[in-house]
Design an enzyme around this catalytic site. Sequence first.
Site, PDB file in Angstrom:
ATOM      1  N   GLY A 274       0.756  -1.090  -0.014  1.00 44.79           N
ATOM      2  CA  GLY A 274      -0.117   0.046   0.073  1.00 44.79           C
ATOM      3  C   GLY A 274       0.780   1.345   0.090  1.00 44.79           C
ATOM      4  O   GLY A 274       2.056   1.217   0.032  1.00 44.79           O
ATOM      5  N   HIS A 275       0.191   2.365  -0.028  1.00 45.82           N
ATOM      6  CA  HIS A 275       0.973   3.655   0.020  1.00 45.82           C
ATOM      7  C   HIS A 275       1.807   4.033   1.207  1.00 45.82           C
ATOM      8  O   HIS A 275       1.343   3.707   2.083  1.00 45.82           O
ATOM      9  CB  HIS A 275      -0.177   4.769  -0.474  1.00 45.82           C
ATOM     10  CG  HIS A 275      -1.148   5.031   0.688  1.00 45.82           C
ATOM     11  ND1 HIS A 275      -1.111   5.687   1.938  1.00 45.82           N
ATOM     12  CD2 HIS A 275      -2.424   4.691   0.710  1.00 45.82           C
ATOM     13  CE1 HIS A 275      -2.239   5.599   2.400  1.00 45.82           C
ATOM     14  NE2 HIS A 275      -3.018   5.122   1.926  1.00 45.82           N
ATOM     15  N   ASN A 276       2.845   4.564   0.845  1.00 49.09           N
ATOM     16  CA  ASN A 276       3.685   4.853   1.903  1.00 49.09           C
ATOM     17  C   ASN A 276       4.520   3.762   2.787  1.00 49.09           C
ATOM     18  O   ASN A 276       5.134   4.092   3.887  1.00 49.09           O
ATOM     19  CB  ASN A 276       3.337   6.005   2.515  1.00 49.09           C
ATOM     20  CG  ASN A 276       3.091   7.157   1.997  1.00 49.09           C
ATOM     21  OD1 ASN A 276       1.676   7.377   1.600  1.00 49.09           O
ATOM     22  ND2 ASN A 276       3.921   8.182   1.615  1.00 49.09           N
TER      23      ASN A 276
END
Length: 342
Positions: A237-239
């Site tokens: 997922g993001h980050n």
Amino acid sequence: MSLTLQRIAEMVSGTVEGDPTYEVVEIRPLNSALESSLSFLSDSKYVQHLSDCKAGALLISADLAAQFAGNRIVVDNPYLAYAKVSKLFDPEPAPEVGIHPTAVVHPSVRLGVDVTVGAHAVIEAGTVLGDRVRIGANTVVGANVIIGADTCLYPNVTIYYGVEIGERCIFHSGCVIGSHGFGFANDKGVWNKITQVGNVVIKDDVEVGTNSTIDRGAIGSTVVGNGVKIDNLVQLGHNVEIGDHTAFASQVGVSGSTKIGSHCMIGGQTGFAGHLQIADGCVFTGQSMVTKSIPVSGMYSSGVPVQPSKEWRKWVARVRNLMDLQNKVKKLEKQMAGNSSD
């Protein structure tokens, strides 16, 4: 391609016991090896196959070498030696260097030496491809992407805009790097999309399997460290941040902003909640459900191993009754405490 045992031994820092001039032309498993084959034994539980093994030579450890009568290359780590030798027998055709006439490459793209761009591939504006980069057929590389030397994108890979990729990386067909992270703000039951303004940074020697996805950062970067190995059907997922030399088996999911340390091993179908911190050197067995940060390295499990259905049904029934049992125990403890006070 044929190789002498002496050349192979030099490559893997091994010692030939037998004929150093003997030549092999392929690598095969113990049970199907021929006189022209090289094989290996890395696990003592397969020793029983040695008596029937017809391999022309074997990569084997010193403690097991005497159990094989044929040519041997004695090494400290047979599996590692096999990994090194396998590169010499790679059957993959060499790419045809150059830009295929059906490829679409923006005039502003900067190309290193000996770059390969396959049929119907698209390379958008401002992208930089390092020396000997290989772009497979139908692959799309978005605008302002940086790809380091000797990196390979197999057919049908998608790299979104602004992604940074290091050297000697491998991306298998169907993987998507830099797509939007799952970010939405709820307003009275209506989901409002959060624009993902970050990117993905992938460092050197990373391999990403078929149909895996790595989301771009919402703000800042999603980061994959040096030497990370990602199997098929993995979602980051993001980050998310992944430390150096961590490995993921298939169907792992890592929720946004979780940081996983270096030299971790993640078993198949393991799931991570978001915003966690995972220490270096952790091992998670298959189907682990990680909902809290792990500050200490070690082996962790939460999946239920398979068992006969009849036994499993009994186990589930017992689990369902645990709350009633706990309440009964508490009631008895209160009664006993009352009796002791009398």
